[in-house]
Design a protein around this motif. Structure first.
Motif, short mmCIF file in Angstrom:
data_model
loop_
_atom_site.label_atom_id
_atom_site.label_comp_id
_atom_site.label_asym_id
_atom_site.label_seq_id
_atom_site.Cartn_x
_atom_site.Cartn_y
_atom_site.Cartn_z
N MET A 1 0.84 -1.17 0.00
CA MET A 1 0.00 0.00 0.00
C MET A 1 0.89 1.24 0.00
N ARG A 2 0.63 2.14 -0.87
CA ARG A 2 1.42 3.37 -1.00
C ARG A 2 0.96 4.41 0.02
N SER A 3 1.91 5.21 0.50
CA SER A 3 1.55 6.31 1.38
C SER A 3 0.86 7.40 0.56
N THR A 4 0.22 8.31 1.24
CA THR A 4 -0.46 9.42 0.56
C THR A 4 0.53 10.22 -0.28
N GLY A 5 1.72 10.46 0.25
CA GLY A 5 2.74 11.21 -0.50
C GLY A 5 3.22 10.47 -1.72
N GLN A 6 3.45 9.17 -1.58
CA GLN A 6 3.88 8.38 -2.73
C GLN A 6 2.79 8.38 -3.81
N ARG A 7 1.55 8.16 -3.40
CA ARG A 7 0.45 8.13 -4.35
C ARG A 7 0.32 9.48 -5.06
N ALA A 8 0.48 10.57 -4.30
CA ALA A 8 0.39 11.90 -4.91
C ALA A 8 1.47 12.10 -5.96
N VAL A 9 2.67 11.63 -5.70
CA VAL A 9 3.77 11.78 -6.67
C VAL A 9 3.52 10.91 -7.89
N LEU A 10 3.08 9.68 -7.69
CA LEU A 10 2.80 8.80 -8.82
C LEU A 10 1.66 9.34 -9.68
N ASP A 11 0.61 9.84 -9.04
CA ASP A 11 -0.50 10.43 -9.79
C ASP A 11 -0.05 11.69 -10.54
N ALA A 12 0.79 12.48 -9.89
CA ALA A 12 1.31 13.69 -10.55
C ALA A 12 2.16 13.31 -11.76
N ALA A 13 2.97 12.25 -11.62
CA ALA A 13 3.80 11.82 -12.75
C ALA A 13 2.94 11.40 -13.93
N LEU A 14 1.86 10.66 -13.67
CA LEU A 14 0.97 10.24 -14.76
C LEU A 14 0.32 11.45 -15.43
N ALA A 15 -0.12 12.41 -14.64
CA ALA A 15 -0.73 13.62 -15.21
C ALA A 15 0.28 14.39 -16.05
N LEU A 16 1.51 14.46 -15.58
CA LEU A 16 2.55 15.18 -16.33
C LEU A 16 2.89 14.46 -17.63
N VAL A 17 2.91 13.14 -17.62
CA VAL A 17 3.15 12.39 -18.85
C VAL A 17 2.07 12.73 -19.86
N ASP A 18 0.82 12.75 -19.41
CA ASP A 18 -0.30 13.09 -20.30
C ASP A 18 -0.17 14.50 -20.87
N GLU A 19 0.23 15.43 -20.05
CA GLU A 19 0.27 16.84 -20.46
C GLU A 19 1.54 17.22 -21.22
N ARG A 20 2.67 16.66 -20.80
CA ARG A 20 3.96 17.15 -21.31
C ARG A 20 4.88 16.07 -21.85
N GLY A 21 4.49 14.82 -21.72
CA GLY A 21 5.38 13.73 -22.11
C GLY A 21 6.36 13.41 -21.01
N LEU A 22 7.20 12.42 -21.25
CA LEU A 22 8.16 11.98 -20.23
C LEU A 22 9.13 13.08 -19.81
N ASP A 23 9.54 13.89 -20.77
CA ASP A 23 10.48 14.96 -20.44
C ASP A 23 9.89 15.99 -19.49
N GLY A 24 8.56 16.05 -19.43
CA GLY A 24 7.89 16.98 -18.53
C GLY A 24 7.82 16.50 -17.09
N VAL A 25 8.25 15.26 -16.86
CA VAL A 25 8.24 14.71 -15.50
C VAL A 25 9.59 15.03 -14.86
N THR A 26 9.66 16.22 -14.31
CA THR A 26 10.86 16.66 -13.60
C THR A 26 10.54 16.70 -12.10
N ILE A 27 11.56 16.71 -11.29
CA ILE A 27 11.35 16.78 -9.85
C ILE A 27 10.62 18.07 -9.50
N THR A 28 10.99 19.17 -10.15
CA THR A 28 10.32 20.45 -9.89
C THR A 28 8.84 20.37 -10.25
#
Length: 182
Positions: A1-28
């Motif tokens: 089971m993922r923590s809330t923070g981990q889930r938030a980061v994973l969900d954010a990464a998926l949204a960024l892939v959709d919007e900007r592609g893999l290169d858009g998934v930066t730590i910032t």
């Protein structure tokens, strides 16, 4: 089971892939989108590559889990056709995960990937042994069975290609490739 923070980061990464592609998934971008600190991203995943490895493994397992019920669709032909349909449906329902799987470097743990795919591999091995399917090496399942569906999915994700129009045709092609000889 993922923590809330981990889930938030994973969900954010998926949204960024959709919007900007893999290169858009930066730590910032991840910290801005998820609301967690960059220290938290590094704590949970170690690096961007570590995040990608977790996301790849999770997305692959999610995809396979969506396909497994198709294996109970009836005889071998019905199950193969249902497997193709379930995969294409999954792509339509989860475009972010699909885009990620197609675009990310293959970073998943091979053992975890094999474990996730095991029900599908086992089903095919049993049907091949029973003569219900053409004998193929198990490594060929992805390129032969899912290859045509993968290519249609890639084209769909690039835009302008409706997978609903392709499902029956792709299922026909896949069945032709795995139907018993003779």
């Amino acid at each position: 089971m993922r923590s809330t923070g981990q889930r938030a980061v994973l969900d954010a990464a998926l949204a960024l892939v959709d919007e900007r592609g893999l290169d858009g998934v930066t730590i910032t971008a991840l910290t801005a989108r998820s609301g967690v600190s960059n220290g938290s991203v590094y704590h949970h995943f170690g690096s961007r590559a570590g995040l990608f490895a977790v996301l790849y493994g999770e997305s692959f397992a999610h995809c396979v889990a969506a396909m497994v019920p198709a294996l109970d669709a009836g005889d071998a032909e019905a199950a193969v056709r249902a497997l193709v349909a379930r995969y294409l449906d999954w792509v339509v329902e989860h475009p972010g995960r699909a885009r990620f799987l197609y675009g990310a470097p293959l970073t998943a743990d091979p053992a975890a990937k094999a474990e996730a795919f095991a029900p599908v591999a086992r089903w095919f091995a049993e049907r091949m042994a029973a003569g219900e399917l053409r004998a193929l090496p198990l490594w060929a399942l992805d390129p032969v069975v899912l290859g045509p569906a993968h290519e249609c999915a890639r084209r769909h994700l690039l835009g302008g290609f409706d997978l609903a129009d392709a499902a029956d045709f792709v299922a026909d092609a896949v069945w032709a490739a795995v139907a018993p000889l003779g």
